[in-house]
Design an enzyme around this catalytic site. Structure first.
Site, PDB file in Angstrom:
ATOM      1  N   CYS A 393     -22.061  24.546 -21.147  1.00 20.28           N
ATOM      2  CA  CYS A 393     -22.615  23.290 -21.643  1.00 20.28           C
ATOM      3  C   CYS A 393     -21.690  22.643 -22.679  1.00 20.28           C
ATOM      4  CB  CYS A 393     -24.026  23.501 -22.174  1.00 20.28           C
ATOM      5  SG  CYS A 393     -24.956  21.972 -22.120  1.00 20.28           S
ATOM      6  N   HIS A 524     -26.669  25.528 -17.782  1.00 17.02           N
ATOM      7  CA  HIS A 524     -26.738  26.840 -18.444  1.00 17.02           C
ATOM      8  C   HIS A 524     -26.985  27.929 -17.403  1.00 17.02           C
ATOM      9  CE1 HIS A 524     -26.869  25.515 -22.676  1.00 17.02           C
ATOM     10  NE2 HIS A 524     -27.401  24.416 -22.165  1.00 17.02           N
ATOM     11  N   GLU A 526     -26.716  30.934 -17.653  1.00 12.91           N
ATOM     12  CA  GLU A 526     -27.309  32.146 -18.248  1.00 12.91           C
ATOM     13  C   GLU A 526     -28.825  32.229 -18.024  1.00 12.91           C
ATOM     14  OE1 GLU A 526     -25.845  29.663 -19.932  1.00 12.91           O
ATOM     15  OE2 GLU A 526     -26.864  29.199 -21.814  1.00 12.91           O
TER      16      GLU A 526
HETATM   17  N1  GLN Z   1     -24.534  18.867 -27.439  1.00 11.39           N
HETATM   18  C1  GLN Z   1     -24.230  18.739 -26.043  1.00 11.39           C
HETATM   19  C2  GLN Z   1     -25.131  17.722 -25.363  1.00 11.39           C
HETATM   20  O1  GLN Z   1     -26.192  17.426 -25.873  1.00 11.39           O
HETATM   21  C3  GLN Z   1     -24.310  20.071 -25.343  1.00 11.39           C
HETATM   22  C4  GLN Z   1     -25.690  20.640 -25.345  1.00 11.39           C
HETATM   23  C5  GLN Z   1     -25.716  22.130 -25.074  1.00 11.39           C
HETATM   24  O2  GLN Z   1     -24.733  22.813 -25.212  1.00 11.39           O
HETATM   25  N2  GLN Z   1     -26.865  22.635 -24.700  1.00 11.39           N
HETATM   26  O3  GLN Z   1     -24.816  17.206 -24.339  1.00 11.39           O
END
Ligand code: GLN
Length: 549
Positions: A393, A524, A526
């Site tokens: 992410c 994600h 995970e």
């Molecule tokens: N801060 C980034 C976004 O909002 C990544 C978010 C995250 O890593 N869950 O797009």
């Protein structure tokens, strides 16, 4: 078994928090599932937050995202992993969520002019949700974990709901108390008194536990079992010893050694199948791998949620760690994690050399500016030195920014989240979210939950998954800016996963000819890694880590 007579097992905690109520609930679920029962699980969090999305991970641990996009507690992750289930928002509730519904119903005149009161209306809404979750899952058994510890003001209304449910369904509602028996070092013996008190407090709420899980550093001896039996009003065989274990995945096996599933089936009056030996053998094989990893694989996690010490730290990235473990175990390795604070790399460039010690580097999800420059330095270093890198992410967004800065030469490349004034906003807010953000509506303003992605042939992503179409869970506000995609691709960055419409970049990677593993996922992965089915991208990452000299 038909589910017309669904059984409800409430799991509550006594004495202190953090002794494994969540893992106990998951393990009870697994042992019942392996006896042929259809099990689902519910987590109740007593706080006012409507979901866990607005909470800082250093305070509450990881935010676990469900397939329908609900932002929940990390225990939901444990349930999904142990039970190999996909849960939805009906399986999660908070005080805020319950009150919000009751107030909305009142505004909609659904209470037909009645005075709406804390009791019974709040507990009744809790009960409605619990039953609905059971019905949705066609469950034989619903495990309901009530967060917090007995005696707290915060979870009283949930205990009240459980008590009321027991009146209505006396043969279908059961209580398991997970309590702690301290062994003070100077005293040198395990003490039962705090647990006796905790049971009395629970009795004061009109609830008698049916089963007591006695957590402690060591095994509970017969003498103390007898004592607890006498003072906590239950036969001694309902007091279960649950000593500390090396791995949480041992717990279901230990529970079965104590024949808890027999006890629960007797208690519930259900006739169920014998423990499914095929399923248990798979679990045993997995646990065997947990304990017998041949060699170690050293992984550095370069994160930013480090303020409150090591304990909370690993909680902030719980699913990431578990996902890395599953893939390591599966390849006969013992993973060793090092926590590196991204901020430290900003001050001291010499520190980068230390990265050579690791087989691979992970940058997990995150928010905000702190630590980002350090993470970008780390990514440049691992790219140039061919150290396997997996970005999750924010870690993927950073990968793209690093590439734009150091390969495309766009020195001020950034994400709008960090520097909205940059001329090269490589990671930008999605159109659909702009309105929300203008109005400060941060809660629920993200792309959340499961979305499809299409993978390009002959890429690491495609090879890892072994299929073209995937579904993964998301939690982010920002995206790779479409204006830069062409030039990034021209310079060798491969967007190997895209949304079905082709406008959102889901996976970025470098070809294997250029780097052994340099890949980031906007989603994600995970959240979908399970003990018995480790995640394909984590598998490939660990494989690359193992190959690194
Ligand atoms: N801060 C980034 C976004 O909002 C990544 C978010 C995250 O890593 N869950 O797009």
């Amino acid at each position: 078994m038909a589910n017309s007579n669904c059984k409800y097992i409430f799991v509550v905690g006594g004495v202190i928090s953090g002794v494994g109520k969540g893992v106990t609930s998951s393990s009870l679920g697994l042992i019942l599932k392996n006896r042929g029962l259809n099990v689902t699980a519910i987590k109740i969090d007593p706080y006012i937050n409507v979901d866990a999305g607005t909470m800082n991970p250093t305070e509450h641990g990881e935010v676990f995202v469900l397939s329908d996009g609900d932002e929940t507690d990390q225990d939901m992750g444990n349930y999904e992993r142990f039970l190999d289930l996909d849960l939805t928002s009906i399986n999660y509730m908070t005080t805020g969520r319950v009150y919000k519904t009751v107030i909305e119903k009142e505004r909609n005149l659904e209470y037909k002019g009645k005075c709406v009161e804390v009791v019974p209306h709040i507990p009744l809404e809790v009960i409605r949700r619990i039953k609905e979750a059971g019905k949705n899952a066609k469950a034989d058994v619903v495990i309901v974990e009530i967060g917090g510890t007995i005696g707290e003001y915060q979870n009283m209304l949930f205990l009240e709901a459980a008590r009321m449910m027991k009146i209505e369904h006396s043969k279908d509602v059961f209580f398991v108390m997970v309590s702690y028996l301290p062994t003070p070092s100077k005293v040198g013996e395990m003490k039962t008194k705090p647990t006796q008190h905790a049971v009395r407090i629970l009795n004061g709420s009109g609830i008698q536990p049916d089963l007591l899980i006695a957590r402690g550093e060591t095994k509970l001896d017969d003498k103390r079992k007898e004592k607890l039996s006498l003072f906590c009003n239950m036969p001694a065989d309902r007091v279960i010893s649950a000593p500390d274990v090396e791995s949480i995945y041992d717990i279901p096996l230990n529970f079965e050694k104590e024949k808890i599933s027999d006890r629960l089936c007797d208690l519930m009056g259900v006739v169920c199948k014998k423990p499914d030996s095929k399923k248990w053998n798979k679990w045993k094989k997995f646990v065997n791998n947990v304990h017998n990893g041949k060699e170690i694989v050293k992984i550095a996690i370069v994160g930013k949620y480090f303020e409150t010490g090591d304990f909370v730290l690993s909680d902030s990235y719980l699913s990431v760690i578990e996902a890395l473990k599953y893939s390591s175990y599966d390849q006969n390795r013992k993973p060793v994690f090092s926590w590196l604070n991204a901020v430290d790399f900003e001050k001291d460039s010499n520190k980068l050399k230390e990265l050579k010690k690791y087989n691979g580097v992970v940058i997990p999800g995150g928010f905000g500016a702190r630590g980002v420059e350090g993470q970008l330095k780390v990514i440049q270093y691992v790219r140039e030195n061919k150290i396997p890198y997996f970005g999750l992410c924010y870690g993927m967004q950073m990968l793209v920014i690093e590439y734009a800065r150091n390969v495309l030469g766009l020195k001020d490349a950034n994400t709008r989240e960090v520097n909205p004034k940059s001329k090269n906003i490589i990671i930008d807010v999605m159109e659909s979210q702009k309105e929300h953000l203008k109005n400060n509506l941060y809660g629920g303003s993200m792309r959340l939950g499961s979305y499809k992605a299409i993978l390009s042939d002959k890429t690491i992503a495609r090879e890892s998954y072994g299929k073209k179409e995937i579904i993964e869970r998301h939690r982010h506000r920002y995206e790779v800016n479409p204006a830069f995609i062409e030039i990034l691709e021209e310079k060798g960055l491969v967007f190997s996963g895209k949304s079905p419409e082709g406008d959102l970049m889901e996976i970025a990677e470098l070809s294997k000819t250029k780097h052994p593993f340099f890949l980031g996922a906007q989603f994600h992965p995970e959240f979908l890694a399970r003990p018995l089915s480790p995640h394909p991208l984590f598998n490939s990452f660990i494989k690359a880590c193992i190959s690194k000299k």
